[in-house]
Design a protein around this motif. Sequence first.
Motif, PDB file in Angstrom:
ATOM      1  N   TYR A 286    -107.302 -72.587 -58.986  1.00  0.00           N
ATOM      2  CA  TYR A 286    -108.444 -73.256 -58.371  1.00  0.00           C
ATOM      3  C   TYR A 286    -108.218 -73.481 -56.871  1.00  0.00           C
ATOM      4  O   TYR A 286    -107.085 -73.649 -56.419  1.00  0.00           O
ATOM      5  CB  TYR A 286    -108.699 -74.605 -59.030  1.00  0.00           C
ATOM      6  N   ILE A 287    -109.332 -73.495 -56.143  1.00  0.00           N
ATOM      7  CA  ILE A 287    -109.279 -73.803 -54.712  1.00  0.00           C
ATOM      8  C   ILE A 287    -110.144 -75.015 -54.377  1.00  0.00           C
ATOM      9  O   ILE A 287    -109.853 -75.762 -53.454  1.00  0.00           O
ATOM     10  CB  ILE A 287    -109.742 -72.592 -53.858  1.00  0.00           C
ATOM     11  N   TRP A 288    -111.216 -75.214 -55.165  1.00  0.00           N
ATOM     12  CA  TRP A 288    -112.142 -76.305 -54.904  1.00  0.00           C
ATOM     13  C   TRP A 288    -112.333 -77.168 -56.148  1.00  0.00           C
ATOM     14  O   TRP A 288    -112.141 -76.697 -57.282  1.00  0.00           O
ATOM     15  CB  TRP A 288    -113.522 -75.764 -54.478  1.00  0.00           C
ATOM     16  N   PHE A 289    -112.681 -78.423 -55.918  1.00  0.00           N
ATOM     17  CA  PHE A 289    -113.080 -79.298 -57.019  1.00  0.00           C
ATOM     18  C   PHE A 289    -114.106 -80.301 -56.511  1.00  0.00           C
ATOM     19  O   PHE A 289    -114.194 -80.586 -55.309  1.00  0.00           O
ATOM     20  CB  PHE A 289    -111.873 -80.016 -57.635  1.00  0.00           C
ATOM     21  N   PHE A 290    -114.902 -80.805 -57.437  1.00  0.00           N
ATOM     22  CA  PHE A 290    -115.962 -81.742 -57.075  1.00  0.00           C
ATOM     23  C   PHE A 290    -116.068 -82.823 -58.147  1.00  0.00           C
ATOM     24  O   PHE A 290    -116.104 -82.518 -59.342  1.00  0.00           O
ATOM     25  CB  PHE A 290    -117.302 -81.021 -56.940  1.00  0.00           C
ATOM     26  N   ASP A 294    -120.956 -88.660 -62.949  1.00  0.00           N
ATOM     27  CA  ASP A 294    -120.555 -89.199 -64.253  1.00  0.00           C
ATOM     28  C   ASP A 294    -119.049 -89.385 -64.379  1.00  0.00           C
ATOM     29  O   ASP A 294    -118.543 -89.773 -65.430  1.00  0.00           O
ATOM     30  CB  ASP A 294    -121.075 -88.305 -65.382  1.00  0.00           C
ATOM     31  N   GLY A 295    -118.337 -89.074 -63.285  1.00  0.00           N
ATOM     32  CA  GLY A 295    -116.897 -89.297 -63.278  1.00  0.00           C
ATOM     33  C   GLY A 295    -116.063 -88.079 -63.619  1.00  0.00           C
ATOM     34  O   GLY A 295    -114.841 -88.099 -63.448  1.00  0.00           O
ATOM     35  N   THR A 296    -116.704 -87.022 -64.101  1.00  0.00           N
ATOM     36  CA  THR A 296    -115.945 -85.810 -64.411  1.00  0.00           C
ATOM     37  C   THR A 296    -115.636 -85.037 -63.132  1.00  0.00           C
ATOM     38  O   THR A 296    -116.379 -85.115 -62.154  1.00  0.00           O
ATOM     39  CB  THR A 296    -116.729 -84.894 -65.368  1.00  0.00           C
ATOM     40  N   ILE A 297    -114.552 -84.294 -63.157  1.00  0.00           N
ATOM     41  CA  ILE A 297    -114.159 -83.484 -62.005  1.00  0.00           C
ATOM     42  C   ILE A 297    -114.221 -82.011 -62.401  1.00  0.00           C
ATOM     43  O   ILE A 297    -113.607 -81.603 -63.396  1.00  0.00           O
ATOM     44  CB  ILE A 297    -112.747 -83.854 -61.517  1.00  0.00           C
ATOM     45  N   LYS A 298    -114.979 -81.249 -61.641  1.00  0.00           N
ATOM     46  CA  LYS A 298    -115.152 -79.824 -61.921  1.00  0.00           C
ATOM     47  C   LYS A 298    -114.332 -78.998 -60.936  1.00  0.00           C
ATOM     48  O   LYS A 298    -114.333 -79.266 -59.740  1.00  0.00           O
ATOM     49  CB  LYS A 298    -116.634 -79.456 -61.834  1.00  0.00           C
ATOM     50  N   PHE A 299    -113.678 -77.969 -61.455  1.00  0.00           N
ATOM     51  CA  PHE A 299    -112.798 -77.127 -60.651  1.00  0.00           C
ATOM     52  C   PHE A 299    -113.301 -75.689 -60.646  1.00  0.00           C
ATOM     53  O   PHE A 299    -113.885 -75.223 -61.626  1.00  0.00           O
ATOM     54  CB  PHE A 299    -111.369 -77.164 -61.211  1.00  0.00           C
ATOM     55  N   THR A 300    -113.028 -75.004 -59.554  1.00  0.00           N
ATOM     56  CA  THR A 300    -113.439 -73.603 -59.460  1.00  0.00           C
ATOM     57  C   THR A 300    -112.615 -72.864 -58.412  1.00  0.00           C
ATOM     58  O   THR A 300    -112.067 -73.480 -57.487  1.00  0.00           O
ATOM     59  CB  THR A 300    -114.939 -73.485 -59.112  1.00  0.00           C
ATOM     60  N   ASP A 302    -114.270 -70.259 -57.075  1.00  0.00           N
ATOM     61  CA  ASP A 302    -115.413 -69.607 -56.429  1.00  0.00           C
ATOM     62  C   ASP A 302    -116.168 -70.606 -55.545  1.00  0.00           C
ATOM     63  O   ASP A 302    -116.675 -71.612 -56.038  1.00  0.00           O
ATOM     64  CB  ASP A 302    -116.342 -69.042 -57.500  1.00  0.00           C
ATOM     65  N   TYR A 303    -116.249 -70.311 -54.254  1.00  0.00           N
ATOM     66  CA  TYR A 303    -116.892 -71.239 -53.322  1.00  0.00           C
ATOM     67  C   TYR A 303    -118.370 -71.441 -53.640  1.00  0.00           C
ATOM     68  O   TYR A 303    -118.886 -72.552 -53.526  1.00  0.00           O
ATOM     69  CB  TYR A 303    -116.729 -70.750 -51.886  1.00  0.00           C
ATOM     70  N   LYS A 304    -119.064 -70.364 -54.064  1.00  0.00           N
ATOM     71  CA  LYS A 304    -120.486 -70.473 -54.397  1.00  0.00           C
ATOM     72  C   LYS A 304    -120.696 -71.411 -55.588  1.00  0.00           C
ATOM     73  O   LYS A 304    -121.650 -72.185 -55.612  1.00  0.00           O
ATOM     74  CB  LYS A 304    -121.067 -69.095 -54.700  1.00  0.00           C
ATOM     75  N   GLU A 305    -119.790 -71.338 -56.547  1.00  0.00           N
ATOM     76  CA  GLU A 305    -119.892 -72.239 -57.703  1.00  0.00           C
ATOM     77  C   GLU A 305    -119.646 -73.676 -57.273  1.00  0.00           C
ATOM     78  O   GLU A 305    -120.280 -74.608 -57.769  1.00  0.00           O
ATOM     79  CB  GLU A 305    -118.899 -71.831 -58.780  1.00  0.00           C
ATOM     80  N   PHE A 306    -118.723 -73.850 -56.321  1.00  0.00           N
ATOM     81  CA  PHE A 306    -118.447 -75.192 -55.785  1.00  0.00           C
ATOM     82  C   PHE A 306    -119.722 -75.766 -55.128  1.00  0.00           C
ATOM     83  O   PHE A 306    -120.023 -76.949 -55.317  1.00  0.00           O
ATOM     84  CB  PHE A 306    -117.317 -75.100 -54.757  1.00  0.00           C
ATOM     85  N   LEU A 307    -120.440 -74.947 -54.399  1.00  0.00           N
ATOM     86  CA  LEU A 307    -121.685 -75.393 -53.749  1.00  0.00           C
ATOM     87  C   LEU A 307    -122.722 -75.790 -54.792  1.00  0.00           C
ATOM     88  O   LEU A 307    -123.500 -76.726 -54.588  1.00  0.00           O
ATOM     89  CB  LEU A 307    -122.230 -74.289 -52.839  1.00  0.00           C
ATOM     90  N   VAL A 308    -122.741 -75.091 -55.923  1.00  0.00           N
ATOM     91  CA  VAL A 308    -123.647 -75.444 -57.017  1.00  0.00           C
ATOM     92  C   VAL A 308    -123.254 -76.807 -57.586  1.00  0.00           C
ATOM     93  O   VAL A 308    -124.121 -77.652 -57.853  1.00  0.00           O
ATOM     94  CB  VAL A 308    -123.608 -74.382 -58.139  1.00  0.00           C
ATOM     95  N   PHE A 309    -121.947 -77.036 -57.742  1.00  0.00           N
ATOM     96  CA  PHE A 309    -121.471 -78.343 -58.213  1.00  0.00           C
ATOM     97  C   PHE A 309    -121.989 -79.442 -57.307  1.00  0.00           C
ATOM     98  O   PHE A 309    -122.471 -80.485 -57.762  1.00  0.00           O
ATOM     99  CB  PHE A 309    -119.931 -78.377 -58.236  1.00  0.00           C
ATOM    100  N   LYS A 310    -121.856 -79.200 -55.983  1.00  0.00           N
ATOM    101  CA  LYS A 310    -122.271 -80.209 -55.002  1.00  0.00           C
ATOM    102  C   LYS A 310    -123.782 -80.458 -55.043  1.00  0.00           C
ATOM    103  O   LYS A 310    -124.236 -81.596 -54.986  1.00  0.00           O
ATOM    104  CB  LYS A 310    -121.865 -79.763 -53.595  1.00  0.00           C
ATOM    105  N   SER A 311    -124.547 -79.395 -55.159  1.00  0.00           N
ATOM    106  CA  SER A 311    -126.012 -79.532 -55.157  1.00  0.00           C
ATOM    107  C   SER A 311    -126.508 -80.255 -56.400  1.00  0.00           C
ATOM    108  O   SER A 311    -127.525 -80.952 -56.365  1.00  0.00           O
ATOM    109  CB  SER A 311    -126.666 -78.167 -55.046  1.00  0.00           C
ATOM    110  N   ASN A 312    -125.773 -80.114 -57.494  1.00  0.00           N
ATOM    111  CA  ASN A 312    -126.156 -80.782 -58.751  1.00  0.00           C
ATOM    112  C   ASN A 312    -125.613 -82.206 -58.834  1.00  0.00           C
ATOM    113  O   ASN A 312    -125.921 -82.941 -59.758  1.00  0.00           O
ATOM    114  CB  ASN A 312    -125.667 -79.970 -59.953  1.00  0.00           C
ATOM    115  N   GLY A 313    -124.783 -82.575 -57.838  1.00  0.00           N
ATOM    116  CA  GLY A 313    -124.219 -83.922 -57.818  1.00  0.00           C
ATOM    117  C   GLY A 313    -123.181 -84.135 -58.882  1.00  0.00           C
ATOM    118  O   GLY A 313    -122.895 -85.244 -59.264  1.00  0.00           O
TER     119      GLY A 313
END
Length: 313
Positions: A286-290, A294-300, A302-313
């Motif tokens: 992994y390179i990014w996480f968000f 709800d308190g969960t942490i998502k890892f990826t 892929d930078y584009k997937e990270f941006l999707v994580f951010k946009s979805n909050g």
Amino acid sequence: VSKNSEIVDFTINYGSSRVDIVKNLKNAGIIKNEQAALVLVGLRNLKLQAGTYELNRMDSTRKILKSIANGEIKGKETINVTFIEGKRITDYAKTISENFNYDYDEVIAVFKDKDYAQELINKYSFLKSDILNSEIYYPLEGYLFPSKYSFYKDATIKEIIEKMLKETANKLNDLKASIDDNSMSIHEIITKASIIEAEGTNASNRAKISQVIDKRIDIGMNLGMDVTTYYAVQKPLTSSLTKKDLASTSKYNTRLETNLGLPVGPICNPSLESITAALNPSNDNYIWFFASKDGTIKFTADYKEFLVFKSNG
């Protein structure tokens, strides 16, 4: 020694050697094995203190020796104080001032004292000259183990600090093999653990955050973690960061693109779980996480997937 609670008084005279003390404990029927006790004293580097103690024959040798090493002398008023994991030195200074007869500024002055820090470096093997770096705000940040402690009500600030440092020594000693095998210095391990503590919420995601930190350092990418910026500008995590904050040139601020690698020192006092995670990163890429709302942490990776994580909050 006993399966039933049996309280006995035990006196240690000034100048008594550890050999004499352990022998007298055995003769008094308070411990079973003299040699095992001496090994424990040596391994833990326990400093057995003079005084009269109320000891329980039902307690383990470890607990009995710890009571003597902590100087828990009979008849002195004690209080229990909890230092919470993930908190800063400034928070601990507030906790001390609230529980003991010391002003906050008086406590902070001890925490900032470089001469005292040097004394501690000479006393505790896990403290290195790294903590005297002029860019570091508080030399002991990260090294005071968070836990519940019993102190004498009249304990000095330095006695409080050193009781916590002894606990840190005990915890690090349990991890000695992993620490010795690691390429990071002890200061880097504690610094990394403090970031993991501030970002993570459980053992699983802390190990993954540990991996992300390693990955970013390996590829020459700045860590870019807000928690370091909050510390750099000494703001609480509940506040907002400004553009000026993000541009801080403090060596703690990993959001500054020119600040590569770990910050100059720890940003909080980490738990054992975070120190363990620092030593044992997950086997991911992994390179990014968000952190979601709800308190969960998502890892990826892929930078584009990270941006999707951010946009979805």
